[in-house]
Design an enzyme around this catalytic site. Structure first.
Site, PDB file in Angstrom:
ATOM      1  N   ASP A 195       0.615  -0.988   0.383  1.00  5.56           N
ATOM      2  CA  ASP A 195       0.422   0.222   0.062  1.00  5.56           C
ATOM      3  C   ASP A 195       0.406   1.228   0.392  1.00  5.56           C
ATOM      4  O   ASP A 195       1.189   1.757   1.257  1.00  5.56           O
ATOM      5  CB  ASP A 195      -0.314  -0.297   1.531  1.00  5.56           C
ATOM      6  N   ASN A 238       0.347   4.587  -0.628  1.00  2.00           N
ATOM      7  CA  ASN A 238       0.536   4.982  -1.248  1.00  2.00           C
ATOM      8  C   ASN A 238      -0.410   5.967   0.096  1.00  2.00           C
ATOM      9  O   ASN A 238      -1.155   6.670   0.899  1.00  2.00           O
ATOM     10  CB  ASN A 238      -0.502   6.109  -1.727  1.00  2.00           C
ATOM     11  N   HIS A 285      34.286 -23.385  18.199  1.00  2.00           N
ATOM     12  CA  HIS A 285      35.464 -23.358  18.209  1.00  2.00           C
ATOM     13  C   HIS A 285      35.933 -21.411  17.988  1.00  2.00           C
ATOM     14  O   HIS A 285      34.920 -21.026  17.569  1.00  2.00           O
ATOM     15  CB  HIS A 285      35.729 -24.544  16.537  1.00  2.00           C
ATOM     16  N   ASN A 286      36.949 -21.129  18.684  1.00  2.00           N
ATOM     17  CA  ASN A 286      37.170 -19.811  18.519  1.00  2.00           C
ATOM     18  C   ASN A 286      36.047 -19.403  19.192  1.00  2.00           C
ATOM     19  O   ASN A 286      35.713 -17.722  18.007  1.00  2.00           O
ATOM     20  CB  ASN A 286      37.985 -19.458  17.547  1.00  2.00           C
ATOM     21  N   GLU A 297      35.448 -22.142  23.652  1.00  2.00           N
ATOM     22  CA  GLU A 297      37.326 -22.344  24.024  1.00  2.00           C
ATOM     23  C   GLU A 297      37.148 -20.704  24.290  1.00  2.00           C
ATOM     24  O   GLU A 297      36.955 -20.019  23.848  1.00  2.00           O
ATOM     25  CB  GLU A 297      37.587 -22.222  22.206  1.00  2.00           C
ATOM     26  N   ASP A 325      40.595 -18.392  24.498  1.00  2.00           N
ATOM     27  CA  ASP A 325      42.200 -18.176  24.261  1.00  2.00           C
ATOM     28  C   ASP A 325      43.111 -17.863  25.090  1.00  2.00           C
ATOM     29  O   ASP A 325      42.697 -16.558  24.891  1.00  2.00           O
ATOM     30  CB  ASP A 325      42.440 -18.099  22.555  1.00  2.00           C
ATOM     31  N   HIS A 382      42.557 -14.250  19.713  1.00  2.00           N
ATOM     32  CA  HIS A 382      43.168 -15.683  18.376  1.00  2.00           C
ATOM     33  C   HIS A 382      45.180 -14.821  18.682  1.00  2.00           C
ATOM     34  O   HIS A 382      45.197 -14.774  17.915  1.00  2.00           O
ATOM     35  CB  HIS A 382      42.927 -15.463  17.257  1.00  2.00           C
ATOM     36  N   GLU A 423      42.643 -22.089  26.036  1.00  2.00           N
ATOM     37  CA  GLU A 423      44.363 -22.537  26.286  1.00  2.00           C
ATOM     38  C   GLU A 423      44.978 -21.763  26.845  1.00  2.00           C
ATOM     39  O   GLU A 423      44.890 -21.121  26.190  1.00  2.00           O
ATOM     40  CB  GLU A 423      43.625 -22.951  23.904  1.00  2.00           C
ATOM     41  N   TYR A 461      17.758 -21.910  -9.476  1.00  2.00           N
ATOM     42  CA  TYR A 461      18.655 -22.384  -9.996  1.00  2.00           C
ATOM     43  C   TYR A 461      19.403 -20.893 -11.279  1.00  2.00           C
ATOM     44  O   TYR A 461      18.764 -20.671 -11.519  1.00  2.00           O
ATOM     45  CB  TYR A 461      18.280 -23.174 -11.273  1.00  2.00           C
ATOM     46  N   ASP A 462      20.648 -21.611 -11.172  1.00  2.00           N
ATOM     47  CA  ASP A 462      21.128 -20.201 -12.260  1.00  2.00           C
ATOM     48  C   ASP A 462      22.378 -21.110 -13.097  1.00  2.00           C
ATOM     49  O   ASP A 462      23.348 -22.252 -12.875  1.00  2.00           O
ATOM     50  CB  ASP A 462      22.070 -19.390 -11.984  1.00  2.00           C
TER      51      ASP A 462
END
Length: 754
Positions: free
Chosen positions: A147, A149, A305-306, A335, A337, A350, A384, A703-704
């Site tokens: 809609d 407007n 992880h990390n 985790e 570190d 990290h 760790e 699909y392409d």
């Protein structure tokens, strides 16, 4: 308006204040604080906001997109400005999926309270909506979009634009015919009720009608006994079908007249098939239904992880938010570190990269606050440790001080145990997985030496880091030296002592049930190929952790299935990265109350049963099955291509993830230019040798022929949680969040191979 504007919403003072709106500060960082006007629209479903500058485009978001409201300084951004604004004026809107938080500061504490409680009420309202209300609300949202407007009615041009938005390729003649039929008032425009009628005609379900008419005597309704026949013959239901048919009529039939006749109309039948009971996932396996009293090593454990990273592994943002998001998704092993930081405070990041740094104590606080919001079962902190002895003592202090008695510090019953405790035994507890001086036996007899003598070889850490940081050759040499361990930190480790893995033979003779070895994905793959049955046996008595290779600096994931095939429990994934790996992980852990623990099949738990994932047909009680999937139709698939006039060409791929012999993918053909209600009626067959481990993933793609297909939506679940018969599959986005009302309609059969 179409939305479920219940009296309970309209009479609420907080919502009344939100309807008026308020000027608040939107905060992105310490330096980015902008005034924005926020207001709830009168559909009670949309929040819009705009900046003070006139002429600026206003933005909106739906209450549907908001997962939770946090009060006070409960995000890193708000903590960074805590000295400027008191907590009672601050709050955070947390969105579903991977969208960033919205941090806001209200002008007064009262205003903040209105928005906090108002938003919570709106979220609760959405969660309590029935299927019918959700549909009405969805129709209302489309009406508002189309809609243009804002006159509360829609002309034919607006309807044509809407069809494009909705992924419908309909010729003008057909669209005009529907428009005229819906325009009861003959005004040349559609108003509220007329638009609902137009939408219902547009979304007629020929595919479901076909099934309905097969079982209906008069084509108008199903008697209770017709419905019982359908449940018995098609849905393969066995338990008290009579009672169930009665309940379905009671629950889903909108017509009181039909209810009085104990019958179900087509509308009721459609509501049932679109509901949780009519979905592919067995509702009885949604809650906790497994035995939770077995040793920890008998469960697959949802693991990250990390966890501190929000993006990639080299330059990404480290954030406490990573822990909150993972824990709120049911993750049970995170985790940390740890490295030496300034002012004697250990930091988490990290190592040897440009990722940002956060304080260890902030991570521990976040874990303490969010560990048990979605699951009561234990959380494992996988540490760790790269810190000096001094900062290790600080780590131990924070763990003890912040977590208090939630931190597991001693064995449970004071006696020398012979196996790991169960998730049930450890409810509400946080376990530390790290290096430890000596073992449980010495701890019991108080034999552990003083902290300064405690030395631990960190060879395995070096090996891990070597693989984990292939771009730093020098680290290996530096870490080969013995690392000293503080007694205080060592004492925080009870049932999860990190050790270096030598071989399965060595483990059989020497290893203890509380020792945990870590493997990079490549090492785990090698063990799987060379000694699959031994790996499974090893994992029946102790925990193993597998983590992504250090070469995945983009934070991509491997498929966790191959590690589960070996019985590895702690298969750590980058939760921040969407894709097949996380889809399969979410699929496995969507059962059993999303509690983060899933019981392994019995042949992976029993020490005297030999199971080799490479040769599944050699096990006792080998019962292969054939899965037949007829992909019938799709409903209102989301538009993936931003281009105005592009419409989806959908195809469905069904993937089986399991032991190597079961890995398979098959596709339907693609349907040209129809994302709204494509019909396939294509049938796919899969032979599955180890059904207990199999996961099934349904993927819809655009699909392409010239480039890679675009992802449209997916849904993954364990084969063991699948209901048979005619079922809807409610598709999820790339982020794993729902995209109603996009779905697939399928027919499923699982037959034992004789």
């Amino acid at each position: 308006s179409f939305s479920p504007l219940t009296f309970f919403l309209q009479g609420d003072d907080n919502l009344q204040a939100m309807l008026v709106g308020a000027m608040m500060r939107k905060i992105k960082s310490r330096n980015w604080k902008k005034q924005r006007y926020f207001k709830l629209e009168d559909d009670f479903m949309t929040i819009w906001y705009q900046s003070k500058k006139a002429g600026n485009v206003r933005s909106t978001f739906s209450v549907n997109d908001v997962e939770a409201v946090r009060e006070g300084h409960q995000s890193e951004v708000l903590l960074s400005i805590a000295d400027e604004f008191p907590p009672d004026r601050c709050f955070t809107l947390v969105f579903r999926g991977r969208r960033g938080n919205l941090d806001l500061v209200a002008e007064s504490a009262e205003e903040a309270q209105s928005w906090i409680w108002g938003m919570r009420k709106l979220i609760e309202n959405v969660e309590n909506m029935g299927e019918r209300e959700k549909l009405d609300q969805w129709i209302g949202e489309w009406f508002k979009k189309a809609d243009k407007n804002n006159d509360g009615r829609m002309n034919f041009k607006e309807v044509q634009d809407l069809l494009k938005m909705m992924n419908v390729d309909m010729n003008e003649h057909h669209a005009h015919h529907l428009f005229t039929m819906a325009d009861k008032s003959q005004s040349g425009t559609l108003e509220n009720d007329e638009f609902v009628l137009f939408y219902k005609m547009l979304t007629q379900r020929e595919d479901v009608l076909k099934v309905f008419q097969e079982y209906s005597v008069d084509g108008q309704k199903l008697s209770q006994s017709n419905l019982e026949d359908f449940l018995r013959e098609e849905q393969l239901e066995g338990d008290d079908i009579q009672l169930h048919a009665k309940q379905l009529i009671e629950c889903y039939e909108p017509s009181d007249k039909a209810k009085r006749m104990n019958a179900m109309t087509f509308d009721g039948f459609l509501m049932y098939l679109g509901s949780a009971e009519g979905s592919i996932f067995n509702p009885q396996q949604r809650g906790i239904f497994q035995d939770m009293t077995q040793p920890l090593c008998h469960y697959f454990i949802s693991s990250s992880h990390n966890t501190y990273l929000m993006e990639d592994q080299l330059r990404g943002q480290s954030s406490v938010e990573g822990y909150i998001r993972a824990l709120n998704r049911g993750c049970r092993c995170v985790e940390v570190d740890c490295w030496d930081g300034a002012n004697g405070e250990p930091i988490v990041y990290h190592g040897h990269t440009f990722t940002s740094k956060i304080l260890f104590k902030d991570v521990v606080s976040a874990v303490g606050n969010y560990a048990f919001k979605v699951s009561q079962y234990p959380v494992i902190l996988s540490i760790e440790n790269h810190c000096s002895v001094e900062q290790q003592r600080v780590m131990a202090h924070h763990l003890n001080h912040i977590l208090g008695d939630r931190l597991l510090k001693t064995i449970l019953d004071g006696k020398a145990p012979i196996r790991l405790p169960s998730p049930e035994d450890l409810k509400g507890k946080i376990l530390v997985k790290a290096k430890k001086d000596g073992g449980l036996e010495q701890s019991l007899s108080g034999m552990v030496e003083d902290s300064l003598n405690g030395e631990v070889s960190d060879d395995d850490e070096a090996a891990e880091i070597d693989e984990d940081h292939p771009h730093h050759e020098s680290i290996h040499c530096r870490l080969k030296s013995k690392q000293r361990l503080s007694k205080e930190l060592s004492d925080c480790v009870v049932y999860c002592k990190s050790v270096h893995f030598t071989s399965f033979k060595h483990s059989r003779i020497h290893s203890k049930f509380y020792e945990v070895a870590s493997f990079t994905e490549s090492k785990a793959r090698k063990h799987l190929r060379d000694a699959g049955a031994e790996f499974v046996h090893h994992n029946s008595r102790q925990l193993s952790r597998v983590y992504p290779s250090g070469f995945r600096t983009d934070s991509s994931n491997f498929n966790p299935q191959e590690m589960w095939n070996a019985g590895c429990q702690i298969v750590a994934l980058n939760f921040q990265t969407a894709g097949e790996g996380m889809d399969v992980n979410d699929g496995l852990f969507s059962q059993n109350g999303c509690c983060g623990y899933v019981l392994k099949p019995s042949f992976m738990r029993e020490a005297d049963v030999r199971f080799d994932p490479e040769m599944p047909q050699k096990r006792d009680h080998y019962h292969p099955v054939v899965l037949t999937v007829q992909v019938i139709s799709g409903q209102q698939l989301p538009k993936v291509n931003i281009k105005e006039d592009s419409i989806v060409d959908p195809l469905v791929r069904v993937e089986v993830h399991g032991v190597p012999m079961d890995q398979a993918k098959q596709e339907t053909r693609y349907i040209e230019n129809n994302g709204f209600n494509p019909m396939w009626y294509d049938t796919l067959h899969f032979t599955i040798h180890t059904p207990e481990l199999a996961m099934v993933r349904f993927v819809v793609e655009d699909y392409d022929k010239t480039s890679k297909n675009d992802f449209v939506g997916q849904y993954t679940l364990p084969l063991s949680c699948m209901q048979q018969g005619y079922r809807h599959i409610h598709l999820l986005s790339k982020d794993g969040t729902s995209i109603p009302p996009s779905s697939l309609f399928v027919y499923l059969r699982i037959k034992h191979l004789e």
